[in-house]
Design a protein around this motif. Structure first.
Motif, PDB file in Angstrom:
ATOM      1  N   SER A  39      33.416  57.718  35.814  1.00  0.00           N
ATOM      2  CA  SER A  39      33.487  56.816  34.674  1.00  0.00           C
ATOM      3  C   SER A  39      32.302  57.102  33.761  1.00  0.00           C
ATOM      4  O   SER A  39      31.256  57.570  34.219  1.00  0.00           O
ATOM      5  CB  SER A  39      33.440  55.358  35.142  1.00  0.00           C
ATOM      6  N   GLN A  40      32.481  56.828  32.480  1.00  0.00           N
ATOM      7  CA  GLN A  40      31.365  56.998  31.544  1.00  0.00           C
ATOM      8  C   GLN A  40      31.310  55.825  30.584  1.00  0.00           C
ATOM      9  O   GLN A  40      32.336  55.239  30.237  1.00  0.00           O
ATOM     10  CB  GLN A  40      31.441  58.320  30.800  1.00  0.00           C
ATOM     11  N   GLU A  41      30.081  55.509  30.182  1.00  0.00           N
ATOM     12  CA  GLU A  41      29.827  54.411  29.262  1.00  0.00           C
ATOM     13  C   GLU A  41      28.725  54.819  28.305  1.00  0.00           C
ATOM     14  O   GLU A  41      27.807  55.550  28.683  1.00  0.00           O
ATOM     15  CB  GLU A  41      29.376  53.152  30.020  1.00  0.00           C
ATOM     16  N   ASP A  42      28.807  54.324  27.080  1.00  0.00           N
ATOM     17  CA  ASP A  42      27.757  54.547  26.091  1.00  0.00           C
ATOM     18  C   ASP A  42      26.832  53.342  26.082  1.00  0.00           C
ATOM     19  O   ASP A  42      27.283  52.194  26.133  1.00  0.00           O
ATOM     20  CB  ASP A  42      28.358  54.768  24.707  1.00  0.00           C
ATOM     21  N   ILE A  43      25.532  53.624  26.005  1.00  0.00           N
ATOM     22  CA  ILE A  43      24.506  52.589  26.066  1.00  0.00           C
ATOM     23  C   ILE A  43      23.677  52.672  24.795  1.00  0.00           C
ATOM     24  O   ILE A  43      23.226  53.756  24.411  1.00  0.00           O
ATOM     25  CB  ILE A  43      23.611  52.791  27.311  1.00  0.00           C
ATOM     26  N   GLU A  44      23.460  51.518  24.161  1.00  0.00           N
ATOM     27  CA  GLU A  44      22.682  51.443  22.914  1.00  0.00           C
ATOM     28  C   GLU A  44      21.191  51.374  23.231  1.00  0.00           C
ATOM     29  O   GLU A  44      20.559  50.331  23.095  1.00  0.00           O
ATOM     30  CB  GLU A  44      23.098  50.213  22.100  1.00  0.00           C
ATOM     31  N   ALA A  45      20.644  52.503  23.670  1.00  0.00           N
ATOM     32  CA  ALA A  45      19.214  52.611  23.951  1.00  0.00           C
ATOM     33  C   ALA A  45      18.859  54.089  24.088  1.00  0.00           C
ATOM     34  O   ALA A  45      19.716  54.896  24.447  1.00  0.00           O
ATOM     35  CB  ALA A  45      18.863  51.858  25.230  1.00  0.00           C
ATOM     36  N   PRO A  46      17.607  54.450  23.834  1.00  0.00           N
ATOM     37  CA  PRO A  46      17.186  55.852  23.988  1.00  0.00           C
ATOM     38  C   PRO A  46      17.249  56.291  25.458  1.00  0.00           C
ATOM     39  O   PRO A  46      17.074  55.487  26.368  1.00  0.00           O
ATOM     40  CB  PRO A  46      15.737  55.854  23.496  1.00  0.00           C
ATOM     41  N   ILE A  47      17.469  57.578  25.667  1.00  0.00           N
ATOM     42  CA  ILE A  47      17.659  58.112  27.013  1.00  0.00           C
ATOM     43  C   ILE A  47      16.463  57.837  27.929  1.00  0.00           C
ATOM     44  O   ILE A  47      16.655  57.519  29.108  1.00  0.00           O
ATOM     45  CB  ILE A  47      18.007  59.617  26.969  1.00  0.00           C
ATOM     46  N   ASP A  48      15.242  57.933  27.410  1.00  0.00           N
ATOM     47  CA  ASP A  48      14.077  57.722  28.272  1.00  0.00           C
ATOM     48  C   ASP A  48      13.999  56.287  28.771  1.00  0.00           C
ATOM     49  O   ASP A  48      13.647  56.043  29.925  1.00  0.00           O
ATOM     50  CB  ASP A  48      12.776  58.134  27.570  1.00  0.00           C
ATOM     51  N   ARG A  49      14.363  55.331  27.941  1.00  0.00           N
ATOM     52  CA  ARG A  49      14.360  53.925  28.373  1.00  0.00           C
ATOM     53  C   ARG A  49      15.493  53.652  29.359  1.00  0.00           C
ATOM     54  O   ARG A  49      15.323  52.878  30.296  1.00  0.00           O
ATOM     55  CB  ARG A  49      14.484  52.997  27.165  1.00  0.00           C
ATOM     56  N   VAL A  50      16.652  54.269  29.128  1.00  0.00           N
ATOM     57  CA  VAL A  50      17.775  54.095  30.058  1.00  0.00           C
ATOM     58  C   VAL A  50      17.399  54.672  31.418  1.00  0.00           C
ATOM     59  O   VAL A  50      17.623  54.046  32.456  1.00  0.00           O
ATOM     60  CB  VAL A  50      19.064  54.750  29.518  1.00  0.00           C
ATOM     61  N   PHE A  51      16.793  55.858  31.432  1.00  0.00           N
ATOM     62  CA  PHE A  51      16.396  56.462  32.703  1.00  0.00           C
ATOM     63  C   PHE A  51      15.345  55.602  33.403  1.00  0.00           C
ATOM     64  O   PHE A  51      15.401  55.417  34.619  1.00  0.00           O
ATOM     65  CB  PHE A  51      15.857  57.885  32.504  1.00  0.00           C
ATOM     66  N   ALA A  52      14.397  55.059  32.641  1.00  0.00           N
ATOM     67  CA  ALA A  52      13.370  54.186  33.237  1.00  0.00           C
ATOM     68  C   ALA A  52      14.013  52.953  33.869  1.00  0.00           C
ATOM     69  O   ALA A  52      13.645  52.560  34.983  1.00  0.00           O
ATOM     70  CB  ALA A  52      12.351  53.780  32.182  1.00  0.00           C
ATOM     71  N   ALA A  53      14.988  52.353  33.188  1.00  0.00           N
ATOM     72  CA  ALA A  53      15.681  51.190  33.748  1.00  0.00           C
ATOM     73  C   ALA A  53      16.511  51.579  34.970  1.00  0.00           C
ATOM     74  O   ALA A  53      16.570  50.847  35.957  1.00  0.00           O
ATOM     75  CB  ALA A  53      16.574  50.546  32.686  1.00  0.00           C
ATOM     76  N   LEU A  54      17.128  52.737  34.916  1.00  0.00           N
ATOM     77  CA  LEU A  54      17.973  53.224  36.014  1.00  0.00           C
ATOM     78  C   LEU A  54      17.142  53.552  37.248  1.00  0.00           C
ATOM     79  O   LEU A  54      17.589  53.346  38.368  1.00  0.00           O
ATOM     80  CB  LEU A  54      18.732  54.465  35.546  1.00  0.00           C
ATOM     81  N   SER A  55      15.937  54.029  37.053  1.00  0.00           N
ATOM     82  CA  SER A  55      15.100  54.412  38.192  1.00  0.00           C
ATOM     83  C   SER A  55      14.096  53.323  38.576  1.00  0.00           C
ATOM     84  O   SER A  55      13.167  53.580  39.349  1.00  0.00           O
ATOM     85  CB  SER A  55      14.379  55.724  37.899  1.00  0.00           C
ATOM     86  N   ASP A  56      14.294  52.119  38.085  1.00  0.00           N
ATOM     87  CA  ASP A  56      13.463  50.973  38.476  1.00  0.00           C
ATOM     88  C   ASP A  56      14.037  50.411  39.776  1.00  0.00           C
ATOM     89  O   ASP A  56      14.807  49.456  39.784  1.00  0.00           O
ATOM     90  CB  ASP A  56      13.465  49.925  37.366  1.00  0.00           C
ATOM     91  N   PHE A  57      13.668  51.039  40.887  1.00  0.00           N
ATOM     92  CA  PHE A  57      14.283  50.714  42.174  1.00  0.00           C
ATOM     93  C   PHE A  57      13.925  49.314  42.661  1.00  0.00           C
ATOM     94  O   PHE A  57      14.721  48.687  43.360  1.00  0.00           O
ATOM     95  CB  PHE A  57      13.918  51.767  43.218  1.00  0.00           C
ATOM     96  N   ASP A  58      12.749  48.794  42.293  1.00  0.00           N
ATOM     97  CA  ASP A  58      12.386  47.433  42.697  1.00  0.00           C
ATOM     98  C   ASP A  58      13.388  46.424  42.137  1.00  0.00           C
ATOM     99  O   ASP A  58      13.860  45.537  42.850  1.00  0.00           O
ATOM    100  CB  ASP A  58      10.974  47.079  42.214  1.00  0.00           C
TER     101      ASP A  58
END
Length: 154
Positions: free
Chosen positions: A5-24
């Motif tokens: 599945s794919q989705e578009d997110i209204e945010a820059p890639i670096d912020r999306v990756f930071a949110a995605l890798s926020d394991f806590d």
């Protein structure tokens, strides 16, 4: 069996990756949904973090082992897991569309290793269209959560 599945997110890639890798935050979110999550330290050999998670599935208590296999900021996270005779894999790829828009593609694979797991996958194949729709809805919900967290980080 594989789902994509794919989705578009209204945010820059670096912020999306930071949110995605926020394991806590991800761990706390799983606990709010009733899972018991325990993180194991990063291996001395450089392997990524591992988690043990307990949850209820179809009335049974399941324990899953999940490992981060690969992290290539800000584009890719890849996980593997084992639960109840099933080996799983998930890959999340991020692609910048514009400076403030990112496409997230999620691929999940299920590989049964026991007879009961094979029966489960066979029943999922019979309901493939419904399962694909459910997977897409969950990915869309997750993308919306990531978008909100990424925009708050601005």
């Amino acid at each position: 069996m594989e789902f994509t599945s794919q989705e578009d997110i209204e945010a820059p890639i670096d912020r999306v990756f930071a949110a995605l890798s926020d394991f806590d935050t991800m761990e706390r979110q799983a606990m709010r949904h009733g899972a018991k999550v325990r993180r194991h330290p990063t291996g001395a050999d450089g392997t990524g973090p591992r988690w043990t998670a307990g949850f209820r599935f179809r009335g049974r208590e399941i324990e899953a082992e999940v490992s981060l296999l690969r992290s290539e900021p800000p584009e890719t996270l890849e996980f593997s897991g084992k639960a109840g005779g099933m080996e799983t894999g998930m890959q999340v790829d991020l692609t910048p569309l514009t400076p403030n828009r990112t496409r997230m593609t999620v691929r999940a694979q299920l590989a049964p290793k026991t007879l009961s797991a094979r029966l489960l996958v066979q029943s999922l194949k019979l309901a493939r269209a419904r399962m694909t729709r459910k997977f897409s809805v969950r990915v869309a919900q997750f993308a919306k959560t990531l978008e909100t967290r990424a925009q708050k980080a601005a």
